[in-house]
Motif scaffolding. Structure first.
Motif, PDB file in Angstrom:
ATOM      1  N   ILE A   1      -1.832  -7.415  -3.934  1.00 17.69           N
ATOM      2  CA  ILE A   1      -1.414  -8.848  -4.779  1.00 17.69           C
ATOM      3  C   ILE A   1      -0.396  -7.998  -5.828  1.00 17.69           C
ATOM      4  N   ALA A   2       0.708  -8.601  -5.751  1.00 20.12           N
ATOM      5  CA  ALA A   2       1.745  -8.170  -6.807  1.00 20.12           C
ATOM      6  C   ALA A   2       2.526  -9.239  -7.524  1.00 20.12           C
ATOM      7  N   GLN A   3       3.080  -8.910  -8.733  1.00 17.89           N
ATOM      8  CA  GLN A   3       4.034  -9.915  -9.321  1.00 17.89           C
ATOM      9  C   GLN A   3       5.338  -9.187  -9.491  1.00 17.89           C
ATOM     10  N   THR A   4       6.332 -10.016  -9.481  1.00 15.57           N
ATOM     11  CA  THR A   4       7.802  -9.766  -9.837  1.00 15.57           C
ATOM     12  C   THR A   4       8.731 -10.933 -10.115  1.00 15.57           C
ATOM     13  N   ASP A   5       9.783 -10.546 -11.085  1.00 15.83           N
ATOM     14  CA  ASP A   5      10.442 -11.463 -11.281  1.00 15.83           C
ATOM     15  C   ASP A   5      11.766 -11.539 -10.671  1.00 15.83           C
ATOM     16  N   GLU A   6      11.996 -10.272  -9.922  1.00 15.74           N
ATOM     17  CA  GLU A   6      13.352 -10.296  -8.986  1.00 15.74           C
ATOM     18  C   GLU A   6      12.975 -10.766  -7.605  1.00 15.74           C
ATOM     19  N   GLU A   7      13.977 -11.586  -6.982  1.00 16.26           N
ATOM     20  CA  GLU A   7      13.915 -12.236  -5.665  1.00 16.26           C
ATOM     21  C   GLU A   7      13.942 -11.012  -4.706  1.00 16.26           C
ATOM     22  N   THR A   8      14.960 -10.301  -4.885  1.00 16.02           N
ATOM     23  CA  THR A   8      15.262  -9.196  -4.077  1.00 16.02           C
ATOM     24  C   THR A   8      13.883  -8.150  -3.636  1.00 16.02           C
ATOM     25  N   ILE A   9      13.074  -7.910  -4.846  1.00 22.10           N
ATOM     26  CA  ILE A   9      12.011  -7.182  -4.808  1.00 22.10           C
ATOM     27  C   ILE A   9      11.092  -7.863  -4.141  1.00 22.10           C
ATOM     28  N   GLU A  10      11.056  -9.059  -4.457  1.00 23.65           N
ATOM     29  CA  GLU A  10      10.011 -10.073  -3.734  1.00 23.65           C
ATOM     30  C   GLU A  10       9.957 -10.005  -2.252  1.00 23.65           C
ATOM     31  N   ALA A  11      11.286 -10.190  -1.668  1.00 23.46           N
ATOM     32  CA  ALA A  11      11.439 -10.086  -0.184  1.00 23.46           C
ATOM     33  C   ALA A  11      11.062  -8.700   0.180  1.00 23.46           C
ATOM     34  N   ASP A  12      11.387  -7.650  -0.474  1.00 21.51           N
ATOM     35  CA  ASP A  12      10.895  -6.400   0.121  1.00 21.51           C
ATOM     36  C   ASP A  12       9.354  -6.352   0.103  1.00 21.51           C
ATOM     37  N   LEU A  13       8.925  -6.597  -0.648  1.00 21.13           N
ATOM     38  CA  LEU A  13       7.294  -6.806  -0.801  1.00 21.13           C
ATOM     39  C   LEU A  13       6.634  -7.557   0.192  1.00 21.13           C
ATOM     40  N   ARG A  14       7.104  -8.584   0.258  1.00 23.25           N
ATOM     41  CA  ARG A  14       6.887  -9.542   1.493  1.00 23.25           C
ATOM     42  C   ARG A  14       6.945  -8.656   2.869  1.00 23.25           C
ATOM     43  N   GLY A  15       7.987  -7.965   3.033  1.00 26.48           N
ATOM     44  CA  GLY A  15       8.240  -7.259   4.165  1.00 26.48           C
ATOM     45  C   GLY A  15       7.067  -6.141   4.567  1.00 26.48           C
ATOM     46  N   ILE A  16       6.608  -5.584   3.476  1.00 27.05           N
ATOM     47  CA  ILE A  16       5.790  -4.588   3.479  1.00 27.05           C
ATOM     48  C   ILE A  16       4.371  -5.230   4.257  1.00 27.05           C
ATOM     49  N   GLY A  17       3.966  -6.293   3.857  1.00 26.75           N
ATOM     50  CA  GLY A  17       2.957  -6.957   4.442  1.00 26.75           C
ATOM     51  C   GLY A  17       1.981  -7.175   3.353  1.00 26.75           C
ATOM     52  N   LEU A  18       2.245  -7.549   2.256  1.00 32.08           N
ATOM     53  CA  LEU A  18       1.405  -7.578   0.928  1.00 32.08           C
ATOM     54  C   LEU A  18       0.643  -8.999   1.219  1.00 32.08           C
ATOM     55  N   TYR A  19      -0.563  -8.936   0.627  1.00 27.53           N
ATOM     56  CA  TYR A  19      -1.216 -10.167   0.813  1.00 27.53           C
ATOM     57  C   TYR A  19      -0.704 -11.420   0.120  1.00 27.53           C
ATOM     58  N   ALA A  20      -0.126 -10.997  -1.140  1.00 29.20           N
ATOM     59  CA  ALA A  20       0.458 -12.111  -1.909  1.00 29.20           C
ATOM     60  C   ALA A  20       1.457 -11.540  -2.913  1.00 29.20           C
ATOM     61  N   VAL A  21       2.612 -12.340  -3.042  1.00 28.19           N
ATOM     62  CA  VAL A  21       3.628 -11.801  -3.974  1.00 28.19           C
ATOM     63  C   VAL A  21       3.901 -12.986  -4.996  1.00 28.19           C
ATOM     64  N   ILE A  22       3.810 -12.681  -6.222  1.00 25.11           N
ATOM     65  CA  ILE A  22       3.868 -13.819  -7.107  1.00 25.11           C
ATOM     66  C   ILE A  22       5.268 -13.697  -8.016  1.00 25.11           C
ATOM     67  N   ASN A  23       6.190 -14.576  -7.844  1.00 15.59           N
ATOM     68  CA  ASN A  23       7.296 -14.555  -8.521  1.00 15.59           C
ATOM     69  C   ASN A  23       7.073 -15.091  -9.912  1.00 15.59           C
ATOM     70  N   GLY A  24       6.818 -14.413 -10.819  1.00 13.48           N
ATOM     71  CA  GLY A  24       6.412 -14.792 -12.377  1.00 13.48           C
ATOM     72  C   GLY A  24       7.520 -15.931 -12.921  1.00 13.48           C
ATOM     73  N   SER A  25       8.862 -15.588 -12.697  1.00 10.31           N
ATOM     74  CA  SER A  25       9.875 -16.377 -13.382  1.00 10.31           C
ATOM     75  C   SER A  25       9.837 -17.654 -12.426  1.00 10.31           C
ATOM     76  N   ARG A  26       9.848 -17.913 -11.119  1.00 11.81           N
ATOM     77  CA  ARG A  26       9.708 -18.963 -10.296  1.00 11.81           C
ATOM     78  C   ARG A  26       8.545 -19.824 -10.881  1.00 11.81           C
ATOM     79  N   GLU A  27       7.148 -19.216 -11.024  1.00 16.66           N
ATOM     80  CA  GLU A  27       6.008 -19.963 -11.441  1.00 16.66           C
ATOM     81  C   GLU A  27       6.048 -20.566 -12.722  1.00 16.66           C
ATOM     82  N   ILE A  28       6.706 -19.722 -13.586  1.00 14.82           N
ATOM     83  CA  ILE A  28       6.853 -20.206 -14.951  1.00 14.82           C
ATOM     84  C   ILE A  28       7.912 -21.330 -15.016  1.00 14.82           C
ATOM     85  N   ALA A  29       8.814 -21.303 -14.079  1.00 12.45           N
ATOM     86  CA  ALA A  29       9.776 -22.093 -14.114  1.00 12.45           C
ATOM     87  C   ALA A  29       9.597 -23.459 -13.581  1.00 12.45           C
ATOM     88  N   GLU A  30       8.542 -23.555 -12.770  1.00 16.50           N
ATOM     89  CA  GLU A  30       7.980 -24.447 -11.980  1.00 16.50           C
ATOM     90  C   GLU A  30       7.038 -25.146 -13.085  1.00 16.50           C
TER      91      GLU A  30
END
Length: 569
Positions: A515-544
């Motif tokens: 499980i990882a967290q990041t604020d960058e959407e490009t990094i988020e896409a790369d991490l999801r491509g690796i096959g992580l269980y969960a990727v939390i976008n901190g900026s998006r979660e806070i914005a929401e």
């Protein structure tokens, strides 16, 4: 040449150790270069053993012995004691070596290969099984036994002093070395490691580790002991510190590289013409030695473990180990390895002329080739261990399901010594502390890894289970046993560190949930491509959260406005 042969053999699924030995033999014949021609190469090869002993020291502690007292003290003591007695009788009475040489040869043959067996156990994740624990326990005892064996060589080599004088001199030197390393050495090692860690410079930390290992090794040598003894004690100094895993991850590459050099120098000692001439004889001697060691270990292990487990252990440790070369070399340097035959049963069977025709160089070649071929055979045995066990038990007609005394003890000890973590938290910053605080009220075992030593010290003071380590280095995850972990939470800020750590973890095991967290959407896409269980976008979660709060506020404001209008009417 070693790299090319290693790549080719890897493709053929043949152990790399064979490539190193073949490289050494070819080097000696193609370029006319012999290992005895270079003091520097000999010293570099010896450093492989030094770093191996340091790594063993990192995993060694009195606490570990108490947890595995049956495997280390009982199994290891019986294996060394019985093996030395049997091989001493063979060397002295059957072959005809003198007393000193028979003791040295029997001690060397009784040892097994720590480097090969431990590597196989780690790669197959069997170090915590009843079979793996017993094998590791015997190997630990053997590694400790190397120290008195090397001291014994020193005692046998000095004919000028009486035994009592030599024991007194050795004892005084041993006390000095222990006092220097264990008392000021422990504090100095931690101080310099702490200082280098605070500098946050990898090369400084690596240099500090080298200083500790080599400094301790040469301090031991200065007082008349082996380099390996000093390195082993240095490993013990660091073993209980938070730097243990990072130190191990730093040194593993150097250890493997220098061990490769060590095996290359072994190959340089092979006489190819002699090998071609006596190839069948060497194979027969190796097979006989493997059989004797296997039967010795199986004889007492079968009384304490199930027959199948006992045979697995016996076959795994049936080879002669890499420390045997160091024993042969040290004994030769001290001129106590007399390979002249005094007679024995061979003299009575084949006659004195045949015995006299065997030269010391030929005997040394036989010994060297026996060690080499036994080590070459080991990876093949370990890869097909179940088949070998089944075949051996069938040959000896031993039932598979016989449960002997102590087998249940071994199974119980597995659960007591199993040391894995359900959650590993990478980073002890503000986010990591909050995550760890959440788990404090749960029945979950956690481990924190951080490369900032100030934060590590803070965590230690608070009683956290925290270690110093760089998550951008793949070996740190191997050292902490990440493949046994259920969840890894990355609480670091650097996108590069997050991505590197994720790839390292997924390379080791795809079963770990990351499980990882990041604020960058490009990094988020790369991490999801690796096959992580969960990727939390901190900026998006806070914005929401902020947007939802704003909508709720607007809704409340409208309701309050309607109520006011109603009141005014």
């Amino acid at each position: 040449m070693a790299v090319v042969s290693g790549i080719i053999l890897n493709k053929l699924k043949i152990p790399a150790i064979i490539g190193y030995i073949v490289t050494g033999t070819l080097t000696a014949y193609i370029f006319g270069f012999r290992v005895e021609d270079s003091v520097d190469l000999n010293e570099a090869a010896e450093l492989g053993i030094v770093f191996l002993m340091f790594m063993i020291g990192l995993d060694f502690s009195f606490k570990k012995i108490t947890q595995m007292k049956q495997e280390v003290l009982l199994f290891g003591g019986l294996q060394i004691g019985i093996s030395i007695a049997v091989f001493y009788a063979i060397c002295h009475y059957l072959i005809g070596f003198n007393l000193d040489t028979s003791i040295i040869l029997a001690s060397a043959v009784s040892l097994s290969s720590t480097a090969i067996v431990l590597k196989s156990l780690n790669e197959t994740n069997q170090t915590k099984t009843p079979y793996g624990m017993a094998a590791v326990g015997i190997l630990v005892f053997q590694d400790i036994a190397v120290i008195p064996i090397l001291l014994m060589i020193k005692l046998l080599s000095n004919q000028d002093l009486s035994m009592s004088e030599m024991l007194l001199s050795t004892g005084v030197s041993a006390v000095i070395v222990l006092l220097l390393l264990m008392l000021p050495g422990r504090f100095l090692a931690r101080i310099v490691l702490r200082s280098s860690a605070k500098m946050k410079t990898d090369e400084i930390f690596v240099g500090t580790v080298f200083l500790i290992v080599l400094g301790s090794a040469y301090l031991s040598k200065y007082f008349g002991f082996s380099l390996s003894l000093g390195a082993f004690l240095a490993g013990m100094l660091v073993s209980n510190s938070p730097f243990k895993h990072q130190v191990a991850s730093v040194l593993v590459y150097f250890r493997d590289l220098l061990l490769g050099v060590f095996f290359i120098t072994i190959g340089m000692q092979v006489d190819a013409i002699f090998l071609a001439k006596y190839f069948i004889v060497v194979l027969l001697l190796v097979a006989l030695m493997l059989l004797i060691k296997t039967l010795i270990m199986f004889a007492f292990l079968s009384l304490l473990r199930k027959a199948k487990v006992a045979m697995r252990i016996a076959l795994s440790l049936s080879q002669i180990g890499e420390f045997s070369f160091a024993i042969f070399l040290l004994a030769s340097q001290h001129k106590i390895l007399n390979l002249g035959l005094d007679g024995g049963i061979l003299n009575g069977i084949f006659g004195s002329e045949f015995v006299a025709s065997i030269t010391p160089n030929e005997i040394y070649q036989f010994l060297t080739l026996m060690v080499i071929f036994s080590m070459i055979a080991t990876p093949f045995i370990l890869d097909r261990l179940d088949l070998c066990v089944k075949f051996a038990l069938k040959i000896f007609r031993i039932p598979l399901k016989i449960a002997k005394i102590g087998s249940k003890v071994g199974l119980n000890q597995k659960s007591q010594t199993e040391h894995s973590y359900e959650v590993v938290i990478c980073g002890y910053g503000a986010l990591g502390k909050k995550v760890l605080e959440f788990f404090s009220g749960c029945d979950v075992t956690t481990l924190v890894v951080d490369s900032n030593y100030e934060r590590v010290e803070e965590g230690i003071k608070k009683g956290c289970n925290i270690v110093y380590g760089n998550i951008t280095d793949k070996m740190i995850f191997r050292e902490i046993g990440i493949q046994k972990t259920k969840v890894v939470i990355l609480c670091v800020e650097s996108p590069l560190a997050i991505e590197k750590a994720c790839r390292h973890i997924m390379d080791i095991s795809h079963l770990v949930r990351v499980i990882a967290q990041t604020d960058e959407e490009t990094i988020e896409a790369d991490l999801r491509g690796i096959g992580l269980y969960a990727v939390i976008n901190g900026s998006r979660e806070i914005a929401e959260i902020l947007a939802n709060s704003a909508l709720e506020a607007i809704k409340e404001s409208k309701e309050m406005g309607i109520n006011r209008e109603e009141e005014n009417q």
